[in-house]
Design an enzyme around this catalytic site. Structure first.
Site, short mmCIF file in Angstrom:
data_model
loop_
_atom_site.label_atom_id
_atom_site.label_comp_id
_atom_site.label_asym_id
_atom_site.label_seq_id
_atom_site.Cartn_x
_atom_site.Cartn_y
_atom_site.Cartn_z
N ASP A 28 0.84 -1.19 0.00
CA ASP A 28 0.00 0.00 0.00
C ASP A 28 0.88 1.25 0.00
O ASP A 28 1.80 1.35 0.81
CB ASP A 28 -0.94 -0.02 1.21
CG ASP A 28 -2.26 0.64 0.91
OD1 ASP A 28 -2.27 1.86 0.65
OD2 ASP A 28 -3.29 -0.06 0.91
N SER A 81 -6.66 3.95 -2.24
CA SER A 81 -6.83 2.51 -2.01
C SER A 81 -8.11 1.97 -2.59
O SER A 81 -8.15 0.86 -3.11
CB SER A 81 -6.85 2.22 -0.51
OG SER A 81 -5.62 2.49 0.06
N ASP A 171 -4.97 14.04 2.72
CA ASP A 171 -5.02 14.03 1.25
C ASP A 171 -4.55 15.38 0.70
O ASP A 171 -4.46 15.56 -0.52
CB ASP A 171 -6.45 13.76 0.76
CG ASP A 171 -6.97 12.43 1.31
OD1 ASP A 171 -6.15 11.51 1.46
OD2 ASP A 171 -8.17 12.33 1.58
N ARG A 286 -16.67 8.28 -0.67
CA ARG A 286 -15.97 7.01 -0.43
C ARG A 286 -16.52 6.33 0.83
O ARG A 286 -16.81 6.97 1.83
CB ARG A 286 -14.48 7.26 -0.29
CG ARG A 286 -13.71 6.02 0.05
CD ARG A 286 -12.25 6.12 -0.25
NE ARG A 286 -11.46 5.33 0.67
CZ ARG A 286 -10.16 5.18 0.60
NH1 ARG A 286 -9.49 5.76 -0.37
NH2 ARG A 286 -9.53 4.46 1.50
N LYS A 361 -6.34 -2.05 6.80
CA LYS A 361 -6.38 -2.30 5.35
C LYS A 361 -7.11 -3.60 5.02
O LYS A 361 -7.09 -4.03 3.86
CB LYS A 361 -4.94 -2.37 4.79
CG LYS A 361 -4.13 -1.09 4.93
CD LYS A 361 -4.56 -0.01 3.94
CE LYS A 361 -3.72 1.24 4.10
NZ LYS A 361 -4.16 2.34 3.23
N ASP A 430 2.05 3.29 3.16
CA ASP A 430 0.93 4.22 3.10
C ASP A 430 0.60 4.80 4.48
O ASP A 430 0.53 6.01 4.65
CB ASP A 430 -0.31 3.53 2.54
CG ASP A 430 -1.43 4.52 2.39
OD1 ASP A 430 -1.29 5.45 1.57
OD2 ASP A 430 -2.43 4.40 3.13
N HIS A 434 1.42 8.67 5.49
CA HIS A 434 0.41 9.69 5.79
C HIS A 434 0.74 10.51 7.03
O HIS A 434 0.15 11.57 7.25
CB HIS A 434 -0.95 9.03 6.02
CG HIS A 434 -1.69 8.67 4.76
ND1 HIS A 434 -1.95 9.58 3.77
CD2 HIS A 434 -2.24 7.50 4.36
CE1 HIS A 434 -2.64 8.98 2.80
NE2 HIS A 434 -2.82 7.72 3.13
N ASP A 471 -0.93 -0.23 -4.79
CA ASP A 471 -2.22 0.35 -5.19
C ASP A 471 -2.13 1.81 -5.61
O ASP A 471 -3.01 2.32 -6.30
CB ASP A 471 -3.28 0.15 -4.10
CG ASP A 471 -2.91 0.83 -2.79
OD1 ASP A 471 -1.71 1.14 -2.57
OD2 ASP A 471 -3.82 1.05 -1.96
N HIS A 472 -1.09 2.50 -5.18
CA HIS A 472 -0.88 3.92 -5.52
C HIS A 472 0.38 4.35 -4.80
O HIS A 472 0.88 3.63 -3.94
CB HIS A 472 -2.06 4.81 -5.06
CG HIS A 472 -2.38 4.63 -3.61
ND1 HIS A 472 -1.61 5.17 -2.61
CD2 HIS A 472 -3.34 3.90 -2.99
CE1 HIS A 472 -2.10 4.80 -1.43
NE2 HIS A 472 -3.14 4.01 -1.63
N HIS A 501 -1.19 10.78 -0.89
CA HIS A 501 -0.80 9.89 -1.99
C HIS A 501 -0.17 10.75 -3.10
O HIS A 501 -0.16 11.97 -3.00
CB HIS A 501 -2.02 9.16 -2.54
CG HIS A 501 -2.73 8.33 -1.52
ND1 HIS A 501 -3.98 7.82 -1.72
CD2 HIS A 501 -2.35 7.91 -0.28
CE1 HIS A 501 -4.35 7.13 -0.66
NE2 HIS A 501 -3.38 7.17 0.23
O1 2PG Z 1 -6.47 6.87 4.76
C1 2PG Z 1 -7.29 7.03 3.85
O2 2PG Z 1 -8.51 7.03 4.02
C2 2PG Z 1 -6.78 7.24 2.44
C3 2PG Z 1 -6.33 8.66 2.32
O3 2PG Z 1 -7.40 9.53 2.53
O4 2PG Z 1 -5.74 6.36 2.17
P1 2PG Z 1 -6.01 4.98 1.40
O5 2PG Z 1 -6.68 5.33 0.11
O6 2PG Z 1 -4.61 4.45 1.17
O7 2PG Z 1 -6.81 4.12 2.27
MN MN Z 2 -3.75 2.49 -0.41
MN MN Z 3 -3.48 6.06 2.01
#
Ligand code: 2PG
Ligand code: MN
Ligand code: MN
Length: 558
Positions: A28, A81, A171, A286, A361, A430, A434, A471-472, A501
């Site tokens: 990740d 993600s 973000d 999301r 995750k 990841d 962050h 994934d990114h 990201h």
């Molecule tokens: O932590 C999350 O919610 C996102 C970033 O906003 O990260 P990820 O897409 O890797 O889950």
């Molecule tokens: Mn991710």
């Molecule tokens: Mn992330």
């Protein structure tokens, strides 16, 4: 696809055998970028990933993981993600939430749908509450969408509106929340000039208030509930700009973790608790970090924390966050319908699957991978294992996270001989990326690399195949850059740490003793992206992918 001629049966691959154990490893937040001191993957000791890159050039390549390649509105949208795992698992590119909401707002259809009409019933007597992440990050929500929603709702009869904001800094740059709140305040003051009673009512940092995921820590959601619904919080302010500025003055404060606050009137009373007869919209598109709040708002039976008071409201999500649970029941925009994912096909074709990650995750490698679907397709052929994450800490404190435990579970699953596919997500790059803590992110990358080694060693033992990808991007670039790529300095001359990201491509490597001789990456799919991985993995399991899947990345030469 006509239903009569549809079949789950996949054609045999003309050249590749079945029955190999395949490890699918998703790192990740692991992108590819030029090497410098802000590239934590480069700085970290990562011998396993280095050997994949430098070992066999025809078995390592980059794939696109952002923008339109993963169904996002523009090439300026970084990957994330949800869209990344959706693409990896579904093998096709679906227009994602961000894009679907944009279209619904542009056409005005969002205001004609069932969801909006439902909440509208409260506009005459009640207050409209909007709850969500306030930034232009585009991962969970977008400020411009909130602005259009506010405009549309006020034009359609909402007389009293309250915003419950969650500050970002994950973000988007840390500290940017002040600007977003100011922008929103401007809009609200224009609405007030038009006679609409519109205000921010509460707030807090996304990681500390409301936006937990996969039930890692219900305390986070409770803190939000107390402020948003009950109107109670440890901090009280007369306005939100002041709130964010003041709370950021605390040592170590940052946007992601601001404590909850409520806005109060001159008599000290909170301006916007949620009460009977109100309407509520959670405006994140999301799912993962809104599901827990959606349950608290919607479920009659709920015992994850004491809600104290459960107002009778009309509630709609921006999208439906969970299609299986039908949660929430009402929503403004229909979510993408991601069907016939590779996981479902493979199970129908006898591929026994093991999937594992730690809590933060876990849903990525199961729910997102399977097209936003909870649970297994066939429990007798699949096992999904969740390693409990640490909770109540920021991950720079424990940058190794549960990488070792995940790798050991995967190793045992591989060695057990019970599974054909063993799939994991390794969160370190990841989750620690962050936090913006560069040193910790270097430790995180090393831990993820070691986990990969443990899994590859097991694959070696059973004569299997590995597919290692991501994934990114995230950990490969920890600084905001100007157009020429040089670190950008703030007004005081400091570098600006990038917690988000990135737009970078990610690596994919294949190998292992079970990989048939002659298998290599094709050179005629130069702009391949994450959605091409599903067909690739299906081939390695000995099957051809369905014809509407994005093409495979591999070929077999004699
Ligand atoms: O932590 C999350 O919610 C996102 C970033 O906003 O990260 P990820 O897409 O890797 O889950
Ligand atoms: Mn991710
Ligand atoms: Mn992330």
């Amino acid at each position: 696809m006509g239903s009569s001629d549809f079949s789950w049966k996949l054609p045999d691959h003309p050249k590749l055998p079945k029955g190999k154990t395949i490890a699918v490893i998703v790192l990740d937040g692991w992108g590819e970028a030029s090497p410098d001191q802000y590239n934590c993957i480069h700085v970290a000791d990562t011998p396993t990933m280095d050997s994949l890159k430098n070992g066999a050039p025809e078995k390592w390549r980059l794939v696109r993981a952002h923008g339109t390649a993963v169904g996002l509105p523009t090439e300026d949208d970084m990957g994330n993600s949800e869209v990344g795992h959706n693409a990896l698992g579904a093998g096709r590119i679906f227009a994602q939430g961000a894009k679907l909401v944009d279209s619904a707002l542009a056409s005005g259809k969002i205001f004609e749908g069932e969801g909006f009409n439902y909440i509208k019933e409260s506009f005459e007597q009640g207050t409209l509450h909007l709850i969500g992440l306030l930034s232009d990050g585009g991962v969970h929500s977008r400020l411009d969408q909130v602005q259009l929603l506010l405009k549309g709702a006020s034009e359609r009869g909402a007389k009293r509106i309250r915003l419950h904001i969650l500050t970002d800094g994950r973000d988007v740059l840390d500290g940017s929340s002040i600007g977003f709140v100011e922008t929103l305040e401007n809009d609200l003051s224009e609405l007030r000039n038009k006679g609409i009673d519109a205000q921010i009512a509460s707030g807090g940092g996304r990681m500390y208030v409301t936006m937990d995921r996969y039930e890692n820590d219900w305390g986070v959601v409770k803190r939000g509930w107390d402020a948003q619904v009950l109107g109670e919080a440890p901090y009280k302010f007369r306005n939100a700009v002041e709130a964010v500025k003041e709370l950021r003055k605390e040592p170590k404060a940052n946007d992601q973790y601001l404590p909850p606050f409520v806005i109060v009137d001159e008599s000290g009373k909170s301006v916007g608790p949620i009460v009977d007869g109100d309407a509520v919209v959670t405006f994140n598109f999301r799912a993962d970090r809104m599901t827990m709040l959606a349950k608290a708002l919607e479920y009659e039976d709920f015992d994850n924390f004491d809600r104290v008071r459960v107002p009778k409201i009309k509630y709609a999500g921006m999208l439906q966050y969970d299609g299986e649970l039908k949660l929430p029941t009402r929503y403004l925009v229909s979510p993408p319908e991601i069907e016939r994912t590779s996981g479902e096909y493979l199970v129908h074709n006898g591929v026994r699957t093991f999937a594992c990650s730690e809590t933060v995750k876990f849903g990525h490698v199961t729910f997102f991978w399977n097209g936003n679907r909870s649970g297994c397709f066939n429990p007798s052929m699949e096992e999904y294992v969740e390693v409990p994450s640490d909770s109540g800490i920021t991950f720079n404190v424990q940058p190794k996270m549960k990488a070792l435990e995940i790798a050991e579970k995967a190793r045992d699953a591989i060695l057990s001989g019970k599974f054909d596919q063993v799939r994991v997500n390794l969160p370190n790059g990841d989750m620690v990326g962050h936090t913006g803590d560069i040193e910790a992110t270097v430790v995180a990358c090393k831990a993820a690399d070691e986990a990969v080694k443990t899994i590859l060693d097991a694959i070696e033992k059973v004569g299997g195949i590995y597919v290692v990808t991501a994934d990114h991007g995230n950990a490969e670039d920890m600084v905001k850059r100007n157009k020429s790529g040089a670190p950008q300095l703030d007004k005081s001359g400091n570098i600006q740490i990038l917690t988000s990201h990135t737009l970078q491509p990610v690596p994919i490597a294949i190998g292992g003793p079970g990989l048939a001789p002659g298998v290599r990456f094709r050179t005629d799919v130069p702009s391949g992206g994450l959605a091409n991985v599903a067909a690739t993995v299906m081939n390695l399991h000995g099957f051809e992918a369905p014809s509407d899947y994005e093409t495979t990345l591999i070929e077999v030469v004699n």
